[in-house]
Scaffold this motif. Structure first.
Motif, short mmCIF file in Angstrom:
data_model
loop_
_atom_site.label_atom_id
_atom_site.label_comp_id
_atom_site.label_asym_id
_atom_site.label_seq_id
_atom_site.Cartn_x
_atom_site.Cartn_y
_atom_site.Cartn_z
N LEU A 158 -3.25 2.88 1.25
CA LEU A 158 -3.31 2.51 2.66
C LEU A 158 -3.79 1.07 2.81
N ASP A 159 -4.82 0.71 2.07
CA ASP A 159 -5.36 -0.65 2.14
C ASP A 159 -4.37 -1.69 1.63
N ALA A 160 -3.55 -1.31 0.65
CA ALA A 160 -2.61 -2.25 0.03
C ALA A 160 -1.31 -2.41 0.82
N PHE A 161 -1.03 -1.50 1.73
CA PHE A 161 0.23 -1.53 2.48
C PHE A 161 -0.07 -1.99 3.91
N ALA A 162 0.31 -3.21 4.23
CA ALA A 162 -0.09 -3.85 5.49
C ALA A 162 0.19 -3.02 6.75
N PRO A 163 1.38 -2.41 6.92
CA PRO A 163 1.59 -1.63 8.15
C PRO A 163 0.63 -0.43 8.28
N ALA A 164 0.36 0.26 7.17
CA ALA A 164 -0.57 1.39 7.23
C ALA A 164 -2.00 0.90 7.42
N ARG A 165 -2.35 -0.21 6.76
CA ARG A 165 -3.67 -0.80 6.95
C ARG A 165 -3.87 -1.21 8.41
N ALA A 166 -2.81 -1.70 9.06
CA ALA A 166 -2.90 -2.08 10.47
C ALA A 166 -3.21 -0.86 11.34
N VAL A 167 -2.65 0.30 10.98
CA VAL A 167 -2.96 1.53 11.72
C VAL A 167 -4.44 1.88 11.53
N TYR A 168 -4.92 1.78 10.30
CA TYR A 168 -6.33 2.05 10.02
C TYR A 168 -7.23 1.07 10.78
N ASP A 169 -6.86 -0.21 10.74
CA ASP A 169 -7.65 -1.23 11.43
C ASP A 169 -7.70 -0.97 12.94
N ARG A 170 -6.57 -0.60 13.52
CA ARG A 170 -6.52 -0.29 14.95
C ARG A 170 -7.44 0.90 15.25
N ASN A 171 -7.41 1.91 14.41
CA ASN A 171 -8.27 3.08 14.61
C ASN A 171 -9.74 2.72 14.43
N THR A 172 -10.03 1.79 13.54
CA THR A 172 -11.41 1.34 13.37
C THR A 172 -11.89 0.61 14.61
N ARG A 173 -11.02 -0.23 15.19
CA ARG A 173 -11.40 -0.92 16.45
C ARG A 173 -11.63 0.09 17.58
N ILE A 174 -10.79 1.09 17.64
CA ILE A 174 -10.95 2.14 18.66
C ILE A 174 -12.28 2.88 18.42
N ALA A 175 -12.58 3.17 17.17
CA ALA A 175 -13.84 3.85 16.83
C ALA A 175 -15.03 2.98 17.21
N ALA A 176 -14.94 1.68 16.97
CA ALA A 176 -16.04 0.78 17.33
C ALA A 176 -16.25 0.78 18.84
N ARG A 177 -15.16 0.77 19.60
CA ARG A 177 -15.29 0.84 21.07
C ARG A 177 -15.92 2.16 21.49
N ARG A 178 -15.55 3.23 20.81
CA ARG A 178 -16.10 4.55 21.14
C ARG A 178 -17.59 4.59 20.84
N VAL A 179 -18.00 4.02 19.70
CA VAL A 179 -19.42 3.95 19.36
C VAL A 179 -20.14 3.12 20.42
#
Length: 192
Positions: A109-130
């Protein structure tokens, strides 16, 4: 016609669930479309009904994985009261949702940019939720007047380090343990 559409939707969801399970346990970088079709006991043409390429299939499966993880996390938060408990429930549930993913999946996931972008977007959403949960605790007086955006950014930074394996390498904590520690440090650090 409606019954046929419901069947097609159910079959599609089942295939995505099976695809996520395959990727989650074994990763995806080493798999070809032929191998994926064989493992899912379907044809390549069936896979092409889900996505136009392996890259799009991986991205769609990653979205599917995080959609279900988010639903499980939010269900845990909804069952909890109190800002401190809600943050702990949130971060612990994130850790549990990610702990089912193999190291190989997370590495791919980390090595594949499109999947990493999904993870990054979810991390930003999680940060907003926190941040929302911290703001809730500040407004009720359970948390001291902290800079909620900073605390949320701190959580997001640690989430990325956990995902990239940096925390496992430096501390030996698995993802679930790391999220529980993050929840403890964060909630104790902002308590009133």
């Amino acid at each position: 016609m409606e019954q046929r559409s419901a069947f097609a939707t159910a079959r599609r969801t089942k295939l995505f669930d099976e695809l996520v399970e395959l990727f989650r346990t074994e990763g995806f970088a080493h798999l070809t479309l032929d191998a994926i079709a064989a493992r899912l006991k379907c044809s390549k043409s069936t896979l092409y009904t889900l996505a136009d390429s392996k890259e799009q299939l991986v991205t769609a499966a990653t979205v599917h994985f995080f959609k279900h993880a988010t639903e499980a996390v939010e269900a845990n938060v909804a069952a909890t009261t109190g800002p401190r408990e809600r943050i702990a429930a949130y971060l612990t549930a994130v850790g549990e949702a990610l702990s089912v993913a193999s190291i190989r999946f997370m590495t791919d996931l980390d090595a594949f940019a499109p999947a990493r972008a999904v993870y990054d977007r979810n991390t930003r959403i999680a940060a907003r939720r926190v941040q929302e949960l911290i703001d809730e605790g500040v407004s009720t007086g359970e948390f001291r007047g902290v800079h909620a955006a900073f605390a949320a950014d701190l959580a997001a930074t640690m989430m990325v380090r956990i995902q990239q394996g940096g925390l496992r390498a430096s501390t030996g904590l698995d993802d679930g343990e790391a999220y529980r520690e993050l929840a403890a440090v964060l909630t104790h650090g902002i308590s009133a």
